[in-house]
Scaffold this active site. Structure first.
Site, PDB file in Angstrom:
ATOM      1  N   TYR A   1       0.812   0.841   3.962  1.00 20.02           N
ATOM      2  CA  TYR A   1       0.705   1.093   2.681  1.00 20.02           C
ATOM      3  C   TYR A   1      -0.031   0.264   1.760  1.00 20.02           C
ATOM      4  O   TYR A   1       0.001  -0.900   2.110  1.00 20.02           O
ATOM      5  CB  TYR A   1       2.003   1.251   1.791  1.00 20.02           C
ATOM      6  CG  TYR A   1       1.885   1.593   0.161  1.00 20.02           C
ATOM      7  CD1 TYR A   1       1.142   2.421  -0.284  1.00 20.02           C
ATOM      8  CD2 TYR A   1       2.251   0.335  -0.645  1.00 20.02           C
ATOM      9  CE1 TYR A   1       0.999   2.535  -1.692  1.00 20.02           C
ATOM     10  CE2 TYR A   1       2.428   0.595  -1.859  1.00 20.02           C
ATOM     11  CZ  TYR A   1       1.627   1.427  -2.410  1.00 20.02           C
ATOM     12  OH  TYR A   1       1.328   1.309  -3.803  1.00 20.02           O
TER      13      TYR A   1
ATOM     14  N   LYS B   1      10.354   7.697  -2.979  1.00 23.70           N
ATOM     15  CA  LYS B   1       9.872   8.972  -2.139  1.00 23.70           C
ATOM     16  C   LYS B   1      11.060   9.772  -1.697  1.00 23.70           C
ATOM     17  O   LYS B   1      11.431  10.169  -2.569  1.00 23.70           O
ATOM     18  CB  LYS B   1       8.924   8.392  -1.074  1.00 23.70           C
ATOM     19  CG  LYS B   1       8.070   7.124  -1.254  1.00 23.70           C
ATOM     20  CD  LYS B   1       7.144   7.548  -2.307  1.00 23.70           C
ATOM     21  CE  LYS B   1       5.982   6.551  -2.406  1.00 23.70           C
ATOM     22  NZ  LYS B   1       5.574   5.434  -3.468  1.00 23.70           N
TER      23      LYS B   1
END
Ligand SMILES: Cc1ncc(COP(=O)(O)O)c(C=O)c1O
Length: 384
Positions: A105, A202
């Site tokens: 990420y 998430k």
């Protein structure tokens, strides 16, 4: 329920682990202890609950729930996925070295390259699919191998058991960012990991209404260190967010099934589409990580990356979508689409993105749990 749910099935643990009925009222849902402090009976006696940065029953319930799902010793909940990762990296000391997946990420790259490297910590960004490259990057001072699998957004798959073996043989430990698959599909401790991190923002929370993170450790000793860091650095998850994430986790099993079902239908449609150059999805048999993924996870998830061939083609698709929204983040019930090069991975310099193969023509889809026919129709009209 009565008793310890740890030996029960995944969905049962998701509903019950850490969720003991409130001792005073029997409330089935863990109450939100929205308090900063607790009254103590007398000076010098101390108390189980003193100050809520350190002790909060709502947070503890979530931490137990996440640890039970990952199969770790203990969990710690943080104000964001990045603060969970920051806590993990406090196991390092000046002079230490980390072998890290080259395509993490973007925020992890920013944190490492702009902040941590100022503290005499060294990081080697390695294609961890290539175990020989992992081995070659190991140094005597390597303390950690940090892996994201599948990676965001390139969907690279790393063989976790093999990487853990390499790390342990050199006296290093292994951490896995398990955000993309969630413990429903992949449990890194079963493959030798020492730490698991999540952006609970998430799939774990799953409803795009909370930012949070979790760090799960395999041993009591590591958990003790993270308890110290959590209370000292203080980036705790708020009681209300803990409540939201716990509530989200209770439906994780059913959501993940539906996420993946929808993703498979969409991959089936897009893989044959003339306007899509390539579909990156580890559930496609021609994906280079397919066999490893089949072995180490029980599913392929609902993250899909499309190579549209150019920035203009990617933009055209993103601008035309109606049901699927243009947004950063992933893992919520609603389908989202993003342009990694200018959004989630904008903090990675263009030349580095080029090296990784992260192109301006890429579109990342986080497939939600809507009616798949509506998602397919949306993609069809946007690509027409
Ligand atoms: C794989 C992965 N790990 C970590 C993070 C960071 O999490 P947060 O945004 O909750 O800080 C993200 C955020 O997108 C992510 O996608």
């Amino acid at each position: 329920m009565k008793g310890d749910p740890r030996n029960l099935g995944f969905a049962t643990r998701a509903v019950h682990a850490g969720q003991e009925p409130d001792p005073r009222t029997g409330a089935v849902a863990v109450p939100i202890y929205q308090t900063s402090t607790y009254v103590q009976h007398a000076v010098g006696e101390g108390a189980e609950f003193e100050y809520a940065r350190v002790q909060n029953p709502t947070r503890w319930a979530l931490e137990k729930q996440v640890a039970a799902l990952e199969g770790g010793h203990a969990g710690h909940a943080f104000a964001s996925g990045m603060s969970a990762i920051a806590c993990l990296l406090t196991i390092l000391q000046a002079g230490d070295h980390v072998v890290i997946s080259r395509n993490t990420y973007g925020g992890v790259y920013r944190y490492v390259s702009r902040i941590l490297e100022r503290y005499n910590l060294a990081f080697s960004w390695v294609d961890t699919r290539d175990l020989a490259a992992v081995e070659a990057a190991m140094r005597p001072e390597t303390k950690l191998v940090y892996i994201e699998t599948p990676t965001n957004p390139l969907m690279d798959i790393t063989d976790l058991a093999a990487a853990a073996e390499l790390a342990h043989a050199r006296g290093a430990r292994m951490a896995v960012d398990n955000t993309f698959l969630s413990p429903y599909f992949q449990r890194p401790f079963e493959h030798g990991a020492d730490f698991v991190v999540h952006s609970t923002t998430k799939f774990l929370n799953g409803h795009s209404d909370s930012i949070g993170g979790a760090l799960v450790s395999r041993t009591a000793e590591d958990a003790e260190w993270f308890t110290l860091v959590q209370k000292s650095a203080g980036a705790i998850l708020s009681p209300f967010d803990c409540f939201l994430v716990m509530r989200g986790i209770k439906t994780l099993a059913v959501r993940m099934e539906r996420h993946e079902q929808n993703a498979r239908r969409i991959v089936g449609y897009l893989a044959g589409h003339t306007k899509v150059r390539k579909v990156l999805y580890p559930g496609l048999p021609d994906h280079p990580g397919y066999e490893i993924q089949k072995r180490q996870a029980s599913g392929f998830g609902s993250m899909i990356t499309l190579e549209m061939g150019s920035y203009a083609a990617a933009k055209s698709l993103l601008d035309r979508l109606r049901v699927i929204s243009l947004a950063e983040s992933l893992g919520g019930v609603e389908s989202l689409a993003s342009h990694p090069a200018s959004m989630t991975h904008a903090s990675i310099p263009p030349e580095r993105r080029a090296q990784l193969g992260l192109t301006d023509g890429m579109v990342r889809l986080s497939v939600g749990i809507e009616d798949v026919e509506d998602l397919l129709a949306d993609l069809e009209q946007a690509l027409a």
